[in-house]
Design a protein around this motif. Structure first.
Motif, short mmCIF file in Angstrom:
data_model
loop_
_atom_site.label_atom_id
_atom_site.label_comp_id
_atom_site.label_asym_id
_atom_site.label_seq_id
_atom_site.Cartn_x
_atom_site.Cartn_y
_atom_site.Cartn_z
N LYS A 1 0.77 -1.09 0.22
CA LYS A 1 -0.07 0.51 0.11
C LYS A 1 0.84 1.25 -0.24
O LYS A 1 1.62 1.53 1.01
CB LYS A 1 -0.80 -0.08 1.08
CG LYS A 1 -1.84 1.30 0.99
CD LYS A 1 -2.80 1.17 2.06
CE LYS A 1 -3.17 2.28 2.68
NZ LYS A 1 -4.30 1.74 3.73
N ASN A 2 0.18 1.95 -0.94
CA ASN A 2 1.41 3.59 -1.21
C ASN A 2 2.07 4.55 0.48
O ASN A 2 0.00 4.96 -0.20
CB ASN A 2 1.73 3.79 -2.75
CG ASN A 2 2.66 4.79 -2.88
OD1 ASN A 2 3.74 5.02 -1.95
ND2 ASN A 2 2.92 5.43 -4.19
N THR A 3 2.08 5.34 0.68
CA THR A 3 2.01 6.00 1.53
C THR A 3 3.36 7.21 1.45
O THR A 3 4.26 6.36 0.87
CB THR A 3 1.81 5.83 2.66
OG1 THR A 3 3.01 5.10 3.17
CG2 THR A 3 1.01 4.51 2.71
N PRO A 4 3.32 8.08 1.57
CA PRO A 4 4.13 9.00 2.47
C PRO A 4 5.42 8.32 2.78
O PRO A 4 6.57 8.64 2.11
CB PRO A 4 3.42 10.13 2.80
CG PRO A 4 1.89 10.36 1.88
CD PRO A 4 1.38 9.10 2.93
N GLU A 5 5.02 7.98 3.53
CA GLU A 5 6.77 7.55 4.16
C GLU A 5 7.24 6.37 3.48
O GLU A 5 8.29 6.06 4.06
CB GLU A 5 5.47 6.71 5.83
CG GLU A 5 5.57 7.52 6.64
CD GLU A 5 3.85 8.13 6.40
OE1 GLU A 5 3.10 6.83 5.44
OE2 GLU A 5 3.33 9.08 7.34
#
Length: 57
Positions: free
Chosen positions: A41-45
């Motif tokens: 899952k893509n996140t800024p982190e």
């Protein structure tokens, strides 16, 4: 931003899993037969974490 980020490297996937990034699924690669794709899952982190990995050419 894309909803998911795909990883082909087992080493990178293991490091991301160890750091508790969410692994959504593992599927066979359509582009590289015999390889697996680890879908996170893509996140800024996660984007920031990706910048820490060196790309081997």
């Amino acid at each position: 931003m894309n909803k998911y980020k795909c990883v082909l490297s087992v080493r990178v996937a293991n490091e991301l899993i160890a750091k508790n990034y969410e692994l959504v699924k593992i599927e066979p690669s359509r582009r590289f037969p015999g390889k697996l794709v680890f879908v996170f899952k893509n996140t800024p982190e996660l984007d920031a974490e990706f910048k820490k990995f060196e790309r081997k050419v």
